[in-house]
Enzyme design. Structure first.
Site, short mmCIF file in Angstrom:
data_model
loop_
_atom_site.label_atom_id
_atom_site.label_comp_id
_atom_site.label_asym_id
_atom_site.label_seq_id
_atom_site.Cartn_x
_atom_site.Cartn_y
_atom_site.Cartn_z
N ASP A 125 -10.65 2.29 4.75
CA ASP A 125 -10.81 1.33 4.23
C ASP A 125 -12.23 1.06 4.69
O ASP A 125 -13.19 0.03 4.22
CB ASP A 125 -10.33 0.75 5.39
CG ASP A 125 -9.00 -0.32 5.13
OD1 ASP A 125 -9.09 -0.36 4.17
OD2 ASP A 125 -8.03 -0.39 6.19
N LYS A 161 0.93 -1.34 -0.15
CA LYS A 161 -0.14 -0.05 0.26
C LYS A 161 1.01 1.51 0.27
O LYS A 161 0.38 2.35 -0.98
CB LYS A 161 -1.02 -0.36 1.59
CG LYS A 161 -2.42 -0.78 1.09
CD LYS A 161 -2.62 -1.21 2.46
CE LYS A 161 -3.71 -2.40 2.23
NZ LYS A 161 -4.54 -2.80 3.67
N GLN A 202 -4.13 -1.75 9.92
CA GLN A 202 -4.21 -2.64 9.39
C GLN A 202 -4.49 -4.00 10.53
O GLN A 202 -3.98 -4.64 11.19
CB GLN A 202 -2.58 -3.24 8.98
CG GLN A 202 -1.90 -4.53 8.17
CD GLN A 202 -2.79 -4.65 6.64
OE1 GLN A 202 -2.78 -3.48 6.04
NE2 GLN A 202 -3.15 -5.56 6.60
#
Ligand code: NAD
Length: 297
Positions: A119, A52, A96
């Site tokens: 997200d 990412k 994460q």
């Protein structure tokens, strides 16, 4: 059988994103800035966050990686998230997963400012997505929708079976496929760990989206001829013949299933790169303050 090539599609979209960022820069606008929190040093998480951050650099986004020890307390982590919520330089924040078991994932997602929740895991965003309001859509389902769109897959009136009902993949995916839009307008069946006789559903599916995290689970005997199969699963399987010591395997028995399909995603190179694209598109939207949230920080 044709491959739904997520890697090539992601590369094409990345070029467009890079052009947009350079146009923003030339006008002196705000460069999109993604912050990622990584707790501990799990190998797979390191790889995902690393990809990412790398992709941010490739297309000209700013990025910040914050690393914390697995012993970080829940209250300290939430404090750090609130600090980022208040930081005007940072447009998007991801944490994460997996995170240590002493920290509630739901508290993490609820603490991230919905306006920075790239997200799309905050209940404000998942609720807004469900009501078809402007929202950050979870990156993996968003990436899958983009992939179906890129390959002009007909979805209207089709039977779509989603295997898995997690908040981050299966559930939002099923809502997107049922929405009154394209891709969408499917009749959706959600299968999960308590589904009895799963084949009964998958055999009548035009589109199967497998997101359960069980390598090689979907066999050819459970797939109808001509189906479109999207494999979300990524599991590391020990493989001493590889330099890395592992290989990635999806939830679909690719070799057996692929010859029956009209389209299928490979693993790797299918959903994974499109997930990163979904995240970066959300970060760009966040930097443009595209959505108004009543309770945003
Ligand atoms: P999860 O563990 O949160 O959810 C798994 C789901 O599968 C559950 O809802 C469960 O009910 C269902 N399930 C389990 N066993 C089943 C069975 N035998 N039959 C039917 N359903 C069953 O997992 P998740 O976070 O949704 O992720 C699923 C997979 O997707 C994992 O392999 C994960 O690594 C992968 N993933 C990939 C990407 C990507 O970018 N490619 C992104 C997110 C997740």
């Amino acid at each position: 059988m044709k491959l739904l090539d997520g890697k090539a599609t992601a590369e094409a979209i990345k070029k467009d994103l890079a052009l947009e960022v350079s146009a923003i820069k030339s006008k002196g606008g705000k460069v999109p800035h993604l912050a990622a929190i990584l707790i501990g040093n799990d190998g797979a998480s390191e790889t995902y966050v690393g990809s990412k951050v790398k992709t941010c650099h490739e297309i000209g986004f700013d990025s910040t990686l914050l690393r914390f020890d697995p012993s970080i307390s829940e209250s300290e982590l939430l404090h750090q998230i609130r600090e980022i919520n208040r930081n005007p330089e940072i447009d998007g924040l991801i944490v994460q997963s997996p995170i240590p078991s002493h920290i509630a994932f739901s508290k993490v997602t609820e603490t991230i400012d919905p306006a920075k929740d790239v997200d799309g895991f905050n209940p404000v965003n998942s609720g807004r997505m469900m009501q078809n309001l402007p929202a950050f859509v979870a990156a993996t389902p968003k990436g899958i929708v983009s992939l179906l769109e890129h390959y002009k897959i007909e979805t209207s009136g089709k039977h779509c079976v989603v295997i898995g009902r997690s908040n981050i993949v299966g559930m939002p995916m099923s809502i997107l496929m049922a929405r009154n839009s394209w891709p969408g307008n499917c009749t959706v069946t959600i299968c999960h760990s308590k589904t009895v006789n799963l084949e009964k559903y998958t055999l009548s599916a035009d589109i199967i989206i497998a997101a359960l995290g069980k390598p090689g689970f979907l066999k050819a005997s459970a797939v109808a001829d001509g189906a479109v199969v999207v494999d979300v699963g990524i599991t590391r399987i020990a493989d001493p013949s590889r330099k890395s010591g592992f290989r990635l395997q999806g939830d679909v028995d690719f070799e057996q299933v692929a010859p029956k399909c009209s389209y299928i995603t490979p693993v790797p190179g299918g959903v994974g790169p499109m997930t990163i694209i979904g995240l970066l598109q959300n970060t760009l939207l966040a930097s443009k303050r595209s959505f108004q949230f009543a309770n945003s920080n």
